[in-house]
Design a protein around this motif. Structure first.
Motif, PDB file in Angstrom:
ATOM      1  N   ASP A   8       0.829  -1.211   0.000  1.00  0.00           N
ATOM      2  CA  ASP A   8       0.000   0.000   0.000  1.00  0.00           C
ATOM      3  C   ASP A   8       0.863   1.260   0.000  1.00  0.00           C
ATOM      4  O   ASP A   8       0.567   2.217  -0.725  1.00  0.00           O
ATOM      5  CB  ASP A   8      -0.945   0.007   1.202  1.00  0.00           C
ATOM      6  N   THR A  11       2.352   1.702  -3.522  1.00  0.00           N
ATOM      7  CA  THR A  11       1.433   2.267  -4.511  1.00  0.00           C
ATOM      8  C   THR A  11       1.143   3.737  -4.224  1.00  0.00           C
ATOM      9  O   THR A  11       0.998   4.530  -5.157  1.00  0.00           O
ATOM     10  CB  THR A  11       0.122   1.461  -4.591  1.00  0.00           C
ATOM     11  N   GLU A  12       1.069   4.122  -2.942  1.00  0.00           N
ATOM     12  CA  GLU A  12       0.877   5.531  -2.585  1.00  0.00           C
ATOM     13  C   GLU A  12       2.048   6.397  -3.042  1.00  0.00           C
ATOM     14  O   GLU A  12       1.869   7.574  -3.355  1.00  0.00           O
ATOM     15  CB  GLU A  12       0.689   5.681  -1.075  1.00  0.00           C
ATOM     16  N   GLU A  20       0.873  -7.946  -6.546  1.00  0.00           N
ATOM     17  CA  GLU A  20       1.407  -7.905  -5.177  1.00  0.00           C
ATOM     18  C   GLU A  20       2.442  -8.995  -4.926  1.00  0.00           C
ATOM     19  O   GLU A  20       3.393  -8.789  -4.181  1.00  0.00           O
ATOM     20  CB  GLU A  20       0.278  -7.996  -4.154  1.00  0.00           C
TER      21      GLU A  20
END
Length: 142
Positions: A8, A11-12, A20
Motif C-alpha cells: 500500500d 502504490t501511494e 502484489e
C-alpha cells in the motif's frame, strides 16, 4: 517476511507494479540489500525511517529493471532483444548486426546502481538507538 515498505505504501508513492506477489518478491530482495549494507541495524525496529522506505521504493524499481534486463520482454519488439544495440548497419544490402551486453557487465552495472541508491538514501540515517545505518565499523555492543 515483513518488508520495510508495504504494498500500500509502495502504490501511494507512485509504484507501478500491480501484482502484489511480484512486489513482495522484489521487496524481499530489496530488504536483503538494505540489511546487508546496514549490518542488520534495522532488525527489531518498530518505526522504520522514511528514508529507508524511499530507498526500498527506489531499489524495487532498480530490481524490476534488472529482472527485465535479464529476461527482457520482447513481445513488442518483433523478436529483437530489447537490450540489443545496433553494432553495424548497411543500407542497400539491408543488413543489421546487433551487439548484446554480456550478463556480467549488466550484473556489475546493476550492482553499482543498487549500491549507489543505498548510499544516496541511507547516508546519515540512524536507527532508533542512534546508530548510523551505513557506519562500516562496529559499535561497542555489536
Amino acid at each position: 517476511m515483513e518488508t520495510y515498505l508495504s504494498f500500500d505504501e509502495y502504490t501511494e508513492m507512485g509504484g507501478t507494479i500491480t501484482d502484489e506477489s511480484l512486489f513482495n518478491s522484489l521487496a524481499i530482495d530489496a530488504n536483503g540489500y538494505i540489511d546487508w549494507y546496514t549490518f542488520n541495524r534495522l532488525w527489531n525496529e518498530t518505526e522504520i525511517p522514511e528514508r529507508v522506505k524511499i530507498c526500498e521504493y527506489q531499489l524495487i524499481k532498480l530490481l524490476a529493471v534488472k529482472a527485465n534486463i535479464i529476461t527482457p520482454d520482447v513481445s513488442d519488439t518483433n523478436g529483437i532483444n530489447a537490450n540489443a544495440q545496433v553494432m553495424s548497419q548497411s543500407n542497400d544490402g539491408v543488413s543489421t548486426e546487433y551487439s548484446v551486453l554480456h550478463a556480467d557487465v549488466m550484473y556489475d552495472k546493476a550492482k553499482q546502481e543498487i549500491e549507489d541508491c543505498i548510499k544516496r538514501y541511507l547516508n546519515g540515517v540512524m536507527n532508533s538507538v542512534g546508530k548510523k545505518l551505513l557506519y562500516r565499523g562496529l559499535y561497542p555492543d555489536e
